[in-house]
Design a protein around this motif. Sequence first.
Motif, PDB file in Angstrom:
ATOM      1  N   LYS A  35      34.924  46.384  42.396  1.00 57.47           N
ATOM      2  CA  LYS A  35      35.741  45.148  41.966  1.00 57.47           C
ATOM      3  C   LYS A  35      35.371  44.549  40.451  1.00 57.47           C
ATOM      4  O   LYS A  35      34.430  44.988  39.809  1.00 57.47           O
ATOM      5  CB  LYS A  35      34.811  43.963  42.674  1.00 57.47           C
ATOM      6  CG  LYS A  35      34.995  44.222  44.146  1.00 57.47           C
ATOM      7  CD  LYS A  35      34.535  43.160  45.261  1.00 57.47           C
ATOM      8  CE  LYS A  35      34.710  43.558  46.780  1.00 57.47           C
ATOM      9  NZ  LYS A  35      36.154  43.712  47.045  1.00 57.47           N
ATOM     10  N   SER A  66      35.182  41.889  38.932  1.00 53.79           N
ATOM     11  CA  SER A  66      34.308  40.853  38.725  1.00 53.79           C
ATOM     12  C   SER A  66      32.753  41.557  38.330  1.00 53.79           C
ATOM     13  O   SER A  66      32.114  40.798  37.907  1.00 53.79           O
ATOM     14  CB  SER A  66      34.188  39.809  39.739  1.00 53.79           C
ATOM     15  OG  SER A  66      33.689  40.681  41.154  1.00 53.79           O
ATOM     16  N   THR A  67      32.806  42.633  38.829  1.00 53.90           N
ATOM     17  CA  THR A  67      31.187  43.316  38.565  1.00 53.90           C
ATOM     18  C   THR A  67      31.202  43.623  37.235  1.00 53.90           C
ATOM     19  O   THR A  67      30.023  43.921  36.647  1.00 53.90           O
ATOM     20  CB  THR A  67      30.870  44.443  39.506  1.00 53.90           C
ATOM     21  OG1 THR A  67      31.926  45.692  39.169  1.00 53.90           O
ATOM     22  CG2 THR A  67      30.971  43.987  41.002  1.00 53.90           C
ATOM     23  N   GLN A  88      25.231  44.495  31.095  1.00 52.03           N
ATOM     24  CA  GLN A  88      24.628  45.155  32.112  1.00 52.03           C
ATOM     25  C   GLN A  88      23.209  45.380  31.754  1.00 52.03           C
ATOM     26  O   GLN A  88      23.015  45.916  30.688  1.00 52.03           O
ATOM     27  CB  GLN A  88      25.228  46.171  32.594  1.00 52.03           C
ATOM     28  CG  GLN A  88      26.825  46.132  33.033  1.00 52.03           C
ATOM     29  CD  GLN A  88      26.952  45.561  34.347  1.00 52.03           C
ATOM     30  OE1 GLN A  88      26.025  45.437  35.143  1.00 52.03           O
ATOM     31  NE2 GLN A  88      28.002  44.968  34.696  1.00 52.03           N
TER      32      GLN A  88
END
Length: 391
Positions: A43, A45-46, A391
């Motif tokens: 996705k 959004s990740t 991240q």
Amino acid sequence: MKHLSFILWLSVLFIGCSPSSETRPKDIIEINVPLHQEDNIIKLSTIIDSIDYVPLATDNEYLIGNVDKLIVTDDSFYIIDKDISFSIYCFNKKGKFIRKIGNRGASDKEYVSITDVNIYNEKIYIWDSSSRKLLIYKSNGDFIRSISSDYAAESIAILNDSQVAFYGDYKHNYKFEDKGRYPNLLTLDLDNRKIDTDLFYEESLSTSGITRLPNNISNNKYLIMPLNDTIYQILPSEVERKYVINYRHEFKKAQENYIKRLKTEKVTVDDAMAMAGESAQFPIFNVFFEGNNFSYFFYQMGYHIYFGFYYPQSQIYVEASANKKNPIENDIDGLARFLPYAVHKDFLYCVMEPSAILEHAEWIPASQKAKVNKLKSEDNPIIVAMKMKKQ
């Protein structure tokens, strides 16, 4: 009018090989790439924090035919249209047209064709391989000078104010032949005309079976070559192995066998195309971009598509994969298709046709409607800026 060139999507097989320049092992970043065979849809959004749409102004004097390359700077978008309008357009970050850079023609100040474009220190460099000429302009469009080169090249990198690197893409540059070998990289000092060559390949290599990567050099310093799992960093003083991509053993072995075949047999274009189908046995590394805190990779293995994201601070690698479709699902607004053309700082930049926006007008976010409320299908494309998450 068709704006987008699909050079980054479901391309033909790109093939080549070259010995690696040596550097200290501790300087190399190794990335283990699993290349799973099953679909792994990610996705949006990740990985993406936000999306911004920037329609480029439209006028008959600067109508874009095709986006062959996008260069993003702090203040501007540069659109390179090589084959339809034969032009280089500069827009500001709000999409307002600023100027064209250079013109097509036969004089010393003009190009016959556009092979590659790069920007360094407020200067625009245009490489015209058909006339073997490098043209240099100021950012305001003023012509500075042109420089000839005998080296046939497909991509350029500007290393500093006096050094330019040319990538040959497995052309037999006979003038630079050395004991049956040809250089894939040549560095030219613009001031004293000194030349250095590197990344040699053997004359026996079956280049008839090698098709080409459209944009080998990214971020004006990184070089990728077909069938080579090394990403090189081109520096003024040397060429370094910066990244090494580690595939699974079976893929690596199949790749090595094909390289041996290139060295011992006459491999044709048809042979190369056959390797691009369902029977593909190893991946082809097509695109690499580096941002502030991430790197982006695009691979293909047959019809299976892979997008990879590497985060150097956490040393995390994320892989999206899918067969015959985009492995990134836009769950943010459903509108933008993930297919990066450029990276600058924390942003990935994609390009969309106006028709793709108009077909799904109901998906346009409220915050973006004012920008596209007068959009027409024949307008210039829309730049899509996607801010990456850390991240």
